[in-house]
Design a protein around this motif. Structure first.
Motif, short mmCIF file in Angstrom:
data_model
loop_
_atom_site.label_atom_id
_atom_site.label_comp_id
_atom_site.label_asym_id
_atom_site.label_seq_id
_atom_site.Cartn_x
_atom_site.Cartn_y
_atom_site.Cartn_z
N LEU A 1 -51.62 -50.13 -22.86
CA LEU A 1 -52.00 -50.10 -24.27
C LEU A 1 -52.86 -48.86 -24.56
CD1 LEU A 1 -52.73 -53.86 -25.04
CD2 LEU A 1 -50.58 -52.61 -25.18
N ASN A 2 -53.74 -48.49 -23.62
CA ASN A 2 -54.52 -47.25 -23.78
C ASN A 2 -53.59 -46.05 -23.90
OD1 ASN A 2 -57.23 -48.02 -23.85
ND2 ASN A 2 -57.42 -48.04 -21.63
N ASP A 3 -52.56 -45.99 -23.07
CA ASP A 3 -51.61 -44.88 -23.12
C ASP A 3 -50.88 -44.85 -24.46
OD1 ASP A 3 -52.19 -44.13 -20.46
OD2 ASP A 3 -50.55 -45.35 -19.65
N ILE A 4 -50.48 -46.02 -24.93
CA ILE A 4 -49.77 -46.09 -26.22
C ILE A 4 -50.67 -45.59 -27.34
CG2 ILE A 4 -48.76 -47.66 -27.94
CD1 ILE A 4 -47.88 -49.42 -25.48
N LEU A 5 -51.92 -46.03 -27.35
CA LEU A 5 -52.85 -45.59 -28.39
C LEU A 5 -53.09 -44.08 -28.31
CD1 LEU A 5 -55.38 -48.55 -28.34
CD2 LEU A 5 -53.67 -48.03 -30.12
N HIS A 6 -53.21 -43.56 -27.10
CA HIS A 6 -53.39 -42.12 -26.93
C HIS A 6 -52.16 -41.37 -27.46
CE1 HIS A 6 -54.46 -38.59 -24.00
NE2 HIS A 6 -54.47 -38.22 -25.25
N HIS A 7 -50.98 -41.85 -27.10
CA HIS A 7 -49.74 -41.26 -27.58
C HIS A 7 -49.68 -41.29 -29.11
CE1 HIS A 7 -45.46 -40.64 -28.30
NE2 HIS A 7 -45.39 -41.85 -28.84
N LEU A 8 -50.06 -42.41 -29.70
CA LEU A 8 -50.04 -42.51 -31.16
C LEU A 8 -51.03 -41.53 -31.79
CD1 LEU A 8 -49.63 -46.36 -31.64
CD2 LEU A 8 -47.93 -44.57 -32.09
N ASP B 1 -43.38 -33.75 -24.13
CA ASP B 1 -44.62 -33.50 -23.39
C ASP B 1 -45.85 -33.37 -24.28
OD1 ASP B 1 -43.46 -33.62 -20.90
OD2 ASP B 1 -43.16 -31.46 -20.73
N PHE B 2 -45.72 -32.73 -25.45
CA PHE B 2 -46.90 -32.48 -26.26
C PHE B 2 -47.49 -33.75 -26.89
CE2 PHE B 2 -43.56 -32.24 -29.40
CZ PHE B 2 -44.14 -32.64 -30.60
N VAL B 3 -46.76 -34.86 -26.85
CA VAL B 3 -47.31 -36.13 -27.35
C VAL B 3 -47.33 -37.21 -26.27
CG1 VAL B 3 -46.84 -35.73 -29.80
CG2 VAL B 3 -45.08 -36.81 -28.37
N ARG B 4 -47.16 -36.79 -25.02
CA ARG B 4 -47.23 -37.72 -23.90
C ARG B 4 -48.67 -37.75 -23.39
NH1 ARG B 4 -43.16 -36.00 -20.07
NH2 ARG B 4 -41.76 -36.83 -21.63
N PRO B 5 -49.25 -38.95 -23.26
CA PRO B 5 -50.63 -39.02 -22.78
C PRO B 5 -50.74 -38.51 -21.35
CG PRO B 5 -49.68 -41.21 -22.97
CD PRO B 5 -48.66 -40.25 -23.48
N GLN B 6 -51.47 -37.41 -21.18
CA GLN B 6 -51.66 -36.81 -19.86
C GLN B 6 -53.00 -37.21 -19.26
OE1 GLN B 6 -49.08 -35.19 -18.56
NE2 GLN B 6 -47.91 -35.15 -20.44
N SER B 7 -53.99 -37.37 -20.12
CA SER B 7 -55.31 -37.78 -19.67
C SER B 7 -55.51 -39.24 -20.09
CB SER B 7 -56.38 -36.89 -20.30
OG SER B 7 -56.31 -36.99 -21.71
N HIS B 8 -56.62 -39.79 -19.76
CA HIS B 8 -56.86 -41.20 -20.08
C HIS B 8 -57.97 -41.31 -21.10
CE1 HIS B 8 -54.05 -42.55 -17.07
NE2 HIS B 8 -54.59 -41.68 -16.24
N LEU B 9 -57.59 -41.49 -22.36
CA LEU B 9 -58.56 -41.72 -23.42
C LEU B 9 -58.82 -43.21 -23.53
CD1 LEU B 9 -57.55 -39.50 -26.48
CD2 LEU B 9 -59.26 -39.06 -24.75
N SER B 10 -60.02 -43.55 -23.94
CA SER B 10 -60.31 -44.96 -24.20
C SER B 10 -59.65 -45.35 -25.52
CB SER B 10 -61.82 -45.16 -24.31
OG SER B 10 -62.31 -44.54 -25.49
#
Length: 184
Positions: free
Chosen positions: A44-51, A104-113
């Protein structure tokens, strides 16, 4: 400046989808937000970062469209009261029931909260809505930009896709939260 009826309808549609997204996040634990349904799938963190990344890109595109509208002297919308809520239906049909791979430019590469991603989502949507308000006098069918999967879309379609994209991920979030392995 007041929005045209057409843009008011689009702004309300993407805002409803955003509200749907936001109601699925509060109260989730760190373990729930970090849960990955399968190897290689997004949490879910990855999805939110992607969004957040996607919404920021859409906001930049909307700002660019405003700049182009001014530079190109785009004429007024000849039908500002006509609905465009379904102008993306045919163009987006190829993505129905298809799992797309994010560029790639909208793929979560780092881990945001989740908190960080939600703050970025709020800020980018505010900027996008401000640009939409400034675009209100123009015929947005005259402003076209390529989409990575759907080809060339006009700005009415781009605004709609912002909500449609989030809607796809709301469905993904619901699926993840209903999995047997999802932390309680």
């Amino acid at each position: 400046m007041a929005l045209s009826k057409k843009l008011q309808e689009l702004a309300e549609a993407i805002s409803r989808t955003r509200q749907s997204l936001l109601k699925h996040i509060p109260g989730l634990s760190d373990a729930q937000l970090a849960y990955k349904p399968a190897d290689g799938e997004w949490s879910l963190n990855d999805i939110l970062h992607h969004l957040a990344l996607t919404d920021e890109a859409n906001g930049k595109l909307t700002s660019r469209a405003l700049k182009h509208a001014l530079e190109r002297n785009v004429p007024p919308d000849p039908k500002p009261d006509e609905s465009v809520l379904h102008c993306l239906d045919e163009a987006a049909a190829p993505l129905n029931n298809v799992r797309a791979t994010a560029p790639d430019f909208v793929r979560p590469q780092s881990h945001l909260s989740a908190t960080e991603s939600l703050a970025r989502l709020a800020a980018s949507r505010e900027r996008m809505l401000q640009s939409i308000e400034q675009l209100s006098p123009y015929d947005l069918t005259q402003l076209k930009y390529p989409h990575p999967f759907l080809g060339e879309l006009d700005m009415y379609q781009w605004i709609l896709i912002a909500g449609g994209h989030e809607g796809r991920h709301v469905a993904q979030i619901k699926r993840i939260k209903s999995e047997a392995g999802f932390p309680q």
